[in-house]
Design a protein around this motif. Structure first.
Motif, PDB file in Angstrom:
ATOM      1  N   LYS A   1     -65.622  49.963 -38.910  1.00  0.00           N
ATOM      2  CA  LYS A   1     -64.918  49.504 -37.711  1.00  0.00           C
ATOM      3  C   LYS A   1     -65.312  50.345 -36.504  1.00  0.00           C
ATOM      4  N   ASP A   2     -65.482  51.635 -36.715  1.00  0.00           N
ATOM      5  CA  ASP A   2     -65.873  52.508 -35.608  1.00  0.00           C
ATOM      6  C   ASP A   2     -67.265  52.174 -35.090  1.00  0.00           C
ATOM      7  N   GLU A   3     -68.180  51.882 -35.997  1.00  0.00           N
ATOM      8  CA  GLU A   3     -69.546  51.536 -35.593  1.00  0.00           C
ATOM      9  C   GLU A   3     -69.563  50.221 -34.826  1.00  0.00           C
ATOM     10  N   SER A   4     -68.808  49.234 -35.306  1.00  0.00           N
ATOM     11  CA  SER A   4     -68.736  47.952 -34.609  1.00  0.00           C
ATOM     12  C   SER A   4     -68.091  48.117 -33.240  1.00  0.00           C
ATOM     13  N   ALA A   5     -67.055  48.948 -33.172  1.00  0.00           N
ATOM     14  CA  ALA A   5     -66.389  49.187 -31.894  1.00  0.00           C
ATOM     15  C   ALA A   5     -67.315  49.893 -30.918  1.00  0.00           C
ATOM     16  N   ALA A   6     -68.094  50.849 -31.406  1.00  0.00           N
ATOM     17  CA  ALA A   6     -69.037  51.570 -30.545  1.00  0.00           C
ATOM     18  C   ALA A   6     -70.088  50.617 -29.992  1.00  0.00           C
ATOM     19  N   ALA A   7     -70.596  49.719 -30.838  1.00  0.00           N
ATOM     20  CA  ALA A   7     -71.603  48.753 -30.392  1.00  0.00           C
ATOM     21  C   ALA A   7     -71.012  47.794 -29.366  1.00  0.00           C
ATOM     22  N   ALA A   8     -69.781  47.348 -29.591  1.00  0.00           N
ATOM     23  CA  ALA A   8     -69.125  46.451 -28.641  1.00  0.00           C
ATOM     24  C   ALA A   8     -68.924  47.140 -27.299  1.00  0.00           C
ATOM     25  N   THR A   9     -68.589  48.424 -27.335  1.00  0.00           N
ATOM     26  CA  THR A   9     -68.425  49.202 -26.106  1.00  0.00           C
ATOM     27  C   THR A   9     -69.744  49.303 -25.351  1.00  0.00           C
ATOM     28  N   ALA A  10     -70.832  49.523 -26.088  1.00  0.00           N
ATOM     29  CA  ALA A  10     -72.152  49.610 -25.451  1.00  0.00           C
ATOM     30  C   ALA A  10     -72.548  48.283 -24.812  1.00  0.00           C
ATOM     31  N   LEU A  11     -72.230  47.181 -25.485  1.00  0.00           N
ATOM     32  CA  LEU A  11     -72.542  45.865 -24.925  1.00  0.00           C
ATOM     33  C   LEU A  11     -71.769  45.618 -23.633  1.00  0.00           C
ATOM     34  N   GLN A  12     -70.493  45.980 -23.623  1.00  0.00           N
ATOM     35  CA  GLN A  12     -69.689  45.812 -22.410  1.00  0.00           C
ATOM     36  C   GLN A  12     -70.214  46.708 -21.286  1.00  0.00           C
ATOM     37  N   SER A  13     -70.651  47.925 -21.640  1.00  0.00           N
ATOM     38  CA  SER A  13     -71.185  48.850 -20.632  1.00  0.00           C
ATOM     39  C   SER A  13     -72.435  48.279 -19.976  1.00  0.00           C
ATOM     40  N   ARG A  14     -73.286  47.642 -20.767  1.00  0.00           N
ATOM     41  CA  ARG A  14     -74.498  47.044 -20.212  1.00  0.00           C
ATOM     42  C   ARG A  14     -74.140  45.867 -19.308  1.00  0.00           C
ATOM     43  N   PHE A  15     -73.162  45.098 -19.719  1.00  0.00           N
ATOM     44  CA  PHE A  15     -72.671  43.998 -18.880  1.00  0.00           C
ATOM     45  C   PHE A  15     -72.133  44.553 -17.562  1.00  0.00           C
ATOM     46  N   ASP A  16     -71.335  45.606 -17.649  1.00  0.00           N
ATOM     47  CA  ASP A  16     -70.756  46.220 -16.451  1.00  0.00           C
ATOM     48  C   ASP A  16     -71.839  46.704 -15.493  1.00  0.00           C
ATOM     49  N   ALA A  17     -72.880  47.343 -16.046  1.00  0.00           N
ATOM     50  CA  ALA A  17     -73.955  47.888 -15.207  1.00  0.00           C
ATOM     51  C   ALA A  17     -74.656  46.780 -14.432  1.00  0.00           C
ATOM     52  N   ALA A  18     -74.848  45.621 -15.069  1.00  0.00           N
ATOM     53  CA  ALA A  18     -75.544  44.515 -14.421  1.00  0.00           C
ATOM     54  C   ALA A  18     -74.666  43.784 -13.416  1.00  0.00           C
ATOM     55  N   LEU A  19     -73.365  43.713 -13.653  1.00  0.00           N
ATOM     56  CA  LEU A  19     -72.486  42.869 -12.843  1.00  0.00           C
ATOM     57  C   LEU A  19     -71.640  43.613 -11.807  1.00  0.00           C
ATOM     58  N   THR A  20     -71.602  44.944 -11.865  1.00  0.00           N
ATOM     59  CA  THR A  20     -70.762  45.694 -10.937  1.00  0.00           C
ATOM     60  C   THR A  20     -71.047  45.368  -9.465  1.00  0.00           C
ATOM     61  N   PRO A  21     -72.320  45.256  -9.020  1.00  0.00           N
ATOM     62  CA  PRO A  21     -72.547  44.922  -7.604  1.00  0.00           C
ATOM     63  C   PRO A  21     -71.886  43.615  -7.199  1.00  0.00           C
ATOM     64  N   TYR A  22     -71.820  42.638  -8.104  1.00  0.00           N
ATOM     65  CA  TYR A  22     -71.231  41.344  -7.788  1.00  0.00           C
ATOM     66  C   TYR A  22     -69.711  41.416  -7.741  1.00  0.00           C
ATOM     67  N   ALA A  23     -69.146  42.327  -8.517  1.00  0.00           N
ATOM     68  CA  ALA A  23     -67.699  42.540  -8.451  1.00  0.00           C
ATOM     69  C   ALA A  23     -67.322  43.132  -7.101  1.00  0.00           C
ATOM     70  N   VAL A  24     -68.152  44.060  -6.600  1.00  0.00           N
ATOM     71  CA  VAL A  24     -67.902  44.673  -5.291  1.00  0.00           C
ATOM     72  C   VAL A  24     -67.908  43.606  -4.199  1.00  0.00           C
ATOM     73  N   VAL A  25     -68.928  42.753  -4.216  1.00  0.00           N
ATOM     74  CA  VAL A  25     -69.044  41.712  -3.197  1.00  0.00           C
ATOM     75  C   VAL A  25     -67.922  40.681  -3.335  1.00  0.00           C
ATOM     76  N   ALA A  26     -67.602  40.294  -4.570  1.00  0.00           N
ATOM     77  CA  ALA A  26     -66.550  39.299  -4.789  1.00  0.00           C
ATOM     78  C   ALA A  26     -65.220  39.773  -4.236  1.00  0.00           C
ATOM     79  N   ARG A  27     -64.950  41.064  -4.393  1.00  0.00           N
ATOM     80  CA  ARG A  27     -63.671  41.589  -3.920  1.00  0.00           C
ATOM     81  C   ARG A  27     -63.560  41.549  -2.400  1.00  0.00           C
ATOM     82  N   HIS A  28     -64.694  41.602  -1.742  1.00  0.00           N
ATOM     83  CA  HIS A  28     -64.621  41.544  -0.283  1.00  0.00           C
ATOM     84  C   HIS A  28     -64.684  40.110   0.239  1.00  0.00           C
ATOM     85  N   THR A  29     -65.566  39.295  -0.331  1.00  0.00           N
ATOM     86  CA  THR A  29     -65.761  37.935   0.182  1.00  0.00           C
ATOM     87  C   THR A  29     -64.806  36.926  -0.424  1.00  0.00           C
ATOM     88  N   GLY A  30     -64.224  37.249  -1.565  1.00  0.00           N
ATOM     89  CA  GLY A  30     -63.369  36.286  -2.263  1.00  0.00           C
ATOM     90  C   GLY A  30     -64.153  35.312  -3.116  1.00  0.00           C
TER      91      GLY A  30
END
Length: 382
Positions: free
Chosen positions: A128-157
């Motif tokens: 379970k720990d290994e699966s959780a660690a991998a899931a965390t890494a996948l979310q981190s990669r998603f976050d790294a790619a999408l963070t700039p769009y979250a910044v813009v979305a929060r300002h432009t709506g």
């Protein structure tokens, strides 16, 4: 053949190399982006936001890593990952991938397909720990790619654009990942989230869906936890120096020299195809005083040409620039995702990017009034 790309094109091309023509007394982009969305113009946008050059490069890198898995079965990937975890535990003197709830092994070198296999406990080989660690890494990669769009979305709506970009990222998954329940739940959550965003423009959709990676990203951003680690500019400059030195050595091996002018036919022309934009900016800014005048001049020329080509591609992708709101939003996203060094080398100031945001807001407000309902913005207009 000439191409008309609209007023937004002239706005950008006049400003790209310097902020000279930007209106006076503009607030900084940092100030704009830090405003509470409820206090500014919550003017929605229906323009689709494509992934930035940085995000595309990230996907290209992960796709390259995935290429090593392309001829490998899921069972083989799982077995290889199992062996890798065991080796890590032995080398690190630990017995779990998580320690005090935090990932204790370095998963950065693992492909997206491998992480997906571990997260899904393929072949029943993982704890379970290994699966959780991998899931965390996948979310981190998603976050790294999408963070700039979250910044813009929060300002432009424009949260629809954020969800569209997220769907582009998720759809880049390989067939094995797409076959997992986690991927299918995530994809459906994003489709549902995009629908809610369209129905309720100007604010983040509240889906309360644990499978929605955008909700997870926005939650981290609200808590101030979205800082994405970035290689230091000194390290980028050092790598660029090494790449140039390698080309110079190659030229010497051929009995010639490395040259930096297209008109100079006496040697081997420098090749910047392996350099990303931040590396070019490091050379242009002469980080560490490590580069010659020829290297600086040629890198700046290459960076400028790439920027102009990217701008034209961005505008052409938004109906040739004829839709001012779409074009303005696409440019806001482009510059929000640009590195600090690129902005410095190209003369892109906060005042310039602030003007792009204000241009977008003005067009949205006008279209909202013309549509008879400012709260609906482009949704009613289109």
């Amino acid at each position: 053949m000439s191409t008309t790309i609209g007023a937004s094109a002239s706005l950008l091309l006049n400003y790209t190399r310097s902020g000279q023509a930007v209106l006076d007394a503009q607030p900084s982009l940092a100030q704009l982006l830090s405003e509470d969305a409820t206090t500014g113009s919550q003017l929605p946008a229906s323009a689709t936001v494509a992934l930035s050059d940085e995000a595309k490069a990230y996907l290209a890198r992960t796709s390259a890593a995935a290429a090593t898995d392309s001829g490998t079965s899921l069972a083989t990937r799982a077995a290889n990952a199992r062996q890798w975890f065991d080796q890590q535990y032995q080398a690190l003197g630990i017995s779990s991938a998580l320690i005090d709830g935090k990932v204790a092994v370095d998963l950065t070198g693992q492909s997206r397909a491998t992480l997906s296999a571990v997260a899904a406990n393929a072949q029943g080989l993982f704890s379970k720990d290994e699966s959780a660690a991998a899931a965390t890494a996948l979310q981190s990669r998603f976050d790294a790619a999408l963070t700039p769009y979250a910044v813009v979305a929060r300002h432009t709506g424009n949260y629809v654009g954020l969800y569209d970009a997220a769907l582009s990222y998720v759809n880049a998954a390989g067939p094995d990942e797409q076959a997992t329940k986690a991927w299918q739940d995530q994809k459906q959550a994003l489709v549902d989230g995009a629908a809610v965003a369209r129905a309720n423009p100007g604010k983040a959709p509240v889906t309360k869906n644990a499978a929605d990676p955008v909700q997870a990203l926005l939650g981290k951003a609200s808590a101030g936890g979205t800082g994405t680690p970035q290689t230091s500019i000194a390290a980028v400059a050092a790598n660029a120096r090494a790449l140039l030195d390698a080309q110079a050595d190659s030229a010497k091996d051929k009995g010639t020299k490395l040259v930096f002018d297209d008109s100079d036919k006496t040697g081997q022309q420098v090749d910047f195809s392996a350099f990303d934009n931040r590396s070019l900016a490091a050379i242009a800014l002469n980080q560490g005083s490590a580069f010659s005048a020829g290297e600086i001049r040629t890198a700046m020329t290459e960076l400028d040409q790439r920027n102009r080509a990217s701008v034209l591609d961005t505008l052409k992708a938004t109906s040739g620039g004829s839709d001012g709101a779409s074009a303005s939003l696409a440019l806001v996203n482009r510059y929000a995702a640009m590195s600090t060094e690129e902005k410095a080398a190209l003369g892109v100031s906060d005042r310039f990017t602030s003007q792009l945001v204000q241009t977008y807001q003005s067009i949205q407000a006008t279209q909202g009034r013309l549509g008879g309902n400012a709260s609906q913005g482009l949704v009613g207009y289109l």
